[in-house]
Write a protein that holds these residues in place. Structure first.
Motif, PDB file in Angstrom:
ATOM      1  N   LYS A  63     -29.658  16.613  35.496  1.00 10.48           N
ATOM      2  CA  LYS A  63     -29.591  17.898  34.790  1.00 10.48           C
ATOM      3  C   LYS A  63     -29.154  19.051  35.697  1.00 10.48           C
ATOM      4  O   LYS A  63     -28.573  20.030  35.223  1.00 10.48           O
TER       5      LYS A  63
ATOM      6  N   LYS B  16     -38.836  10.929  21.532  1.00  9.54           N
ATOM      7  CA  LYS B  16     -38.570  11.354  22.913  1.00  9.54           C
ATOM      8  C   LYS B  16     -39.254  12.677  23.241  1.00  9.54           C
ATOM      9  O   LYS B  16     -38.884  13.354  24.199  1.00  9.54           O
TER      10      LYS B  16
ATOM     11  N   ASP C  51     -27.189  16.572  26.392  1.00 14.56           N
ATOM     12  CA  ASP C  51     -28.545  16.150  26.053  1.00 14.56           C
ATOM     13  C   ASP C  51     -29.561  16.864  26.950  1.00 14.56           C
ATOM     14  O   ASP C  51     -29.227  17.308  28.054  1.00 14.56           O
ATOM     15  N   ASN C  52     -30.777  16.971  26.448  1.00  8.33           N
ATOM     16  CA  ASN C  52     -31.939  17.391  27.256  1.00  8.33           C
ATOM     17  C   ASN C  52     -31.899  18.837  27.717  1.00  8.33           C
ATOM     18  O   ASN C  52     -32.228  19.148  28.863  1.00  8.33           O
TER      19      ASN C  52
ATOM     20  N   ILE D 115     -35.240   6.112  28.709  1.00 10.87           N
ATOM     21  CA  ILE D 115     -34.853   7.501  28.444  1.00 10.87           C
ATOM     22  C   ILE D 115     -33.546   7.597  27.671  1.00 10.87           C
ATOM     23  O   ILE D 115     -32.925   8.662  27.605  1.00 10.87           O
TER      24      ILE D 115
ATOM     25  N   ASP E   1     -25.055  13.485  29.930  1.00 11.16           N
ATOM     26  CA  ASP E   1     -26.436  12.987  29.870  1.00 11.16           C
ATOM     27  C   ASP E   1     -26.825  12.322  31.195  1.00 11.16           C
ATOM     28  O   ASP E   1     -27.378  11.232  31.211  1.00 11.16           O
TER      29      ASP E   1
HETATM   30 MG    MG Z   1     -30.716  12.255  27.896  1.00 13.09          MG
END
Ligand code: MG
Ligand code: SAH
Ligand code: DHB
Length: 224
Positions: free
Chosen positions: A142, A210, A165-166, A39, A139
């Motif tokens: 979350k 991704k 990120d994400n 990931i 990162d």
């Molecule tokens: Mg990430």
């Protein structure tokens, strides 16, 4: 069809613009061999992080979520010789793999890996007087992004960057009724940067190897 096409385009871009590097390739191999989840940021995303760090002349970087240290190496290579990077990781196995990867990449001298839950290590860092940082890359888990962002804002100099990120999660981010703690964390963070007067921020969707995700970029416009 689309996921396959996104990956093919990523392969095309990475082949052209992000040619293999022995230490980065070795970091990916060692991470996979140790069974770490794949990931980490994509190669072209790693290079984007590196370019952003170079654009702002980053000398001090904080990363939350190390995994095998792939993004860490990209960022560390943006630093001048006396620059430093602190990276936070909760999983001892991930940390061991990352340390070996840092040595192979020749960046271990500049990297301080702190093992522990990031909320704890961030509290510790806030007592050490080592902030401000020029760039913070968030990162890790979350659900805690809002808390990490609060630390990042306190830690980042004016003109510095906070990158998260994400923040899209295959589009799940638009579900206001989501009970998923990750999605709730991401949404709370997006609402926070929308009204936070100390940053100017945006978020971008990405597709590629991704899947469909994205990142948020917040320029810190006030002194910490
Ligand atoms: Mg990430
Ligand atoms: N930045 C890496 C990927 C990080 S994956 C790269 O792109 O190469 C997310 C990492 O955050 C995992 O290694 C996970 O163990 C770590 N993590 C999850 N929760 C955490 C927490 N509460 N504190 C610190 N690290 C955490
Ligand atoms: C996951 C975490 C990440 O940081 C990422 O970039 C992709 C996936 C995950 O936990 O599934």
């Amino acid at each position: 069809m689309s996921e396959q096409l996104w990956s093919a385009v990523d392969a095309y871009l990475c082949g052209l613009l992000v040619p293999g590097d022995p230490a980065l390739d070795a970091a990916l191999e060692a991470s996979a061999a140790a069974g770490l989840p794949p990931i980490q940021v994509a190669p072209n995303q790693g290079k984007l992080l590196q370019l952003l760090a170079r654009m702002i002349g980053a000398r001090r970087i904080l990363e939350i979520g190390t995994l095998g240290g792939y993004s860490t190496i990209w960022l560390a290579r943006a630093l001048p010789p006396d620059g430093t990077l602190i990276t936070l990781e909760a999983d001892a196995k991930h940390a061991d793999v990352a340390r070996a990867n840092f040595s192979r990449a020749g960046v271990d001298r500049q990297i301080d890996l702190r093992l522990g839950l990031a909320l704890d290590t961030l509290k510790q860092i806030s007592t050490e007087g080592i902030a401000p940082f020029d760039l913070v890359f968030i990162d890790a888990d979350k659900a805690n992004i809002p808390a990490y962002f609060s630390f990042a804002l306190d830690f980042t100099r004016r003109g510095g960057l906070v990158i998260v990120d994400n923040v899209i999660r295959s589009g799940a981010v638009i579900d206001a009724a989501s009970a998923d703690p990750d999605i709730r964390g991401i949404r709370q963070f997006n609402e926070r940067i929308a009204r936070e007067p100390r940053v100017s921020a945006t978020a971008i969707q990405t597709v590629g190897s991704k899947g469909h995700d994205g990142f948020a970029l917040a320029l810190v416009t006030a002194d910490p």
